[in-house]
Design an enzyme around this catalytic site. Sequence first.
Site, PDB file in Angstrom:
ATOM      1  CD  GLU A  64      28.578 -97.698  49.615  1.00  0.00           C
ATOM      2  OE1 GLU A  64      28.497 -98.919  49.343  1.00  0.00           O
ATOM      3  OE2 GLU A  64      27.671 -97.072  50.181  1.00  0.00           O
ATOM      4  CG  ASP A 123      21.457 -92.147  61.986  1.00  0.00           C
ATOM      5  OD1 ASP A 123      20.293 -92.394  62.372  1.00  0.00           O
ATOM      6  OD2 ASP A 123      21.708 -91.432  61.002  1.00  0.00           O
TER       7      ASP A 123
END
Lengths: 317, 282
Positions: A64, A123
Amino acid sequence: MYFGEASGYKLGQAPRDAFGDALVALGAENKDVVTVDGDVGNSTRTEPFALAHPDRAFNVGIAESNMVSVAGGLAACGKIPVVASFACFLLSNAHDQMRMSVAFPGLNVKFVGTHAGISIGEDGPSQMGIEDVALACTLAGVKVIVPADGPSSKAATAATLADNGPTYLRLGRGKVAEVYPDGCDFTIGKANQLRDGKDVTIIANGLMVGAALDAAQELEAAGISARVLDMHTVKPIDEEAIAKAARETGRIVVAEEHLSHGGLGSAVAMAASTSHPVPIAYVNVGDRYAESGDPMGLLQKYGLTPQAIVEAAKSLK
Amino acid sequence: MSAELKSMSVDELKVQGRTIRELIIRMTTAAGSGHPSSSLSAVEVVTALFFGGIMKYDPKKPHWAGRDRFILSKGHAVPVLYAAMAEAGYFTPEETMTLRKLGSKFEGHPNMKRMDGIEASTGSLGQGLSIGIGHALAGKMDSADYKVFVMLGDGELGEGQVWEAAATAHKYKLGNLTAIVDQNGYQQTGATKDVLNMSSVADKFAAFGWHTQEIEGNDQEAALKALQAAQAVTDQPTMIVSRTQKGFGILPLLEQQGDVNYHGKPLSPELAEKAIALLEQS
């Protein structure tokens, strides 16, 4: 069950899906649009754009920091990079790069954080962006936008691409009620009043807009007239609409799918306190992380419901 | 289309480099703060880039789309860049004497928003190579023939983002990208080999798929030749590991001070005079 159902709104697209559709259409028109991906394009929905324009889509892998700085370089050369990742990974992992490679030089990069909020569900909390709005708001000159539904996410995508400067667009994962018609207008920095009222104003964004509309209906049955503002732009916030709401209704409830600190609640409080201070109540995740579970179950357990908004409104004297 | 390449001979570059060194010392001493030693190590490479026929640029049109780009990822060494830009004609050498002063565009670290010709705002280490990749990708997209140069510090290689970028530049076969590590052997608190020994930097980049060279970077001819050689590599990114000395040019003075690292501090006016006298003898 979904927010907005009780008010008669039909279930529509997920904000991330609407963004993906809009990006394909807008990207076909504007050859400067490029995507920089950290290998989550099939989750963030930049994938259709990447398949249509492989020469304008860069997947730099699970990196990222690099992803954001590469976008800064592309923007410095006149490209319009759309950098989409999970809200938590983009804002938390690459925050320094968002600051130094983009915000500080004021480059035209379009950040998109998907999987925002606890409603991503199963999740679990490591994947939930619940601090992203606060982090985005600390980036000077970056506009922060949290649309409510599919149609407004499409319109917001167009508005951010047309805006000449860095933006952060926050999008949810799941389907939400369609509170706007397809092809709706979207003006960055201008709140939308979805319902008028005189006793209290509910200021919400994201999926809590649907919850606010349901709450307003419930409050009406109890004899309390509630105004609902979709405050889709957290920065720059619509100070005029907040001042007007404070003056005309005397009470404010802020509802957002975010931590208690640094999000819409903080922005509204700051605006109201400098224009027309009134009692404000807050509906948010609090100062804690959530857990795995089904989305609606999580929203219930962590206090993000129409009922929580109703109670907050009633608590204000 | 404009811009001429400034192609000095090695001997001329040496003279130019000495002027740049003097300017680095004068501006940081005038500022009373800054990183002269980190700037001095990079002089030969930067001088070759700007004046050795390597980079095309036009100080009168700093945003000219076809220009070559130089990104100083080790942003604290910005005095070397200001000095080179002054000599190239972006502004006068005297203007750089406002370094770090309130209202001056000559900030302590490069700020592209305030100064034309600065290609990237740096100062948080580790980001310049990624930004350079963005420029290189845009160049390929536009079929432009410009080249991108990024200078990093050796201490900076501790930043993980550098290695994310190394892999990405290889993936996209960025033959228009040349990186230089100014390996002066020191970082803020001590010798780089003691703080975080990255050893075999060239081997590491070679393992990432880069073309690599290792040079004695304070040798003007070696710096020029390495940059020329890098231009011949067009199907992969190039790394030049430039072994240098922090404070090169005035090392005897720094030794006398008992601090060959001399990180982040300017010379006193008295010491600066001695340093300039020393440079003039060289």
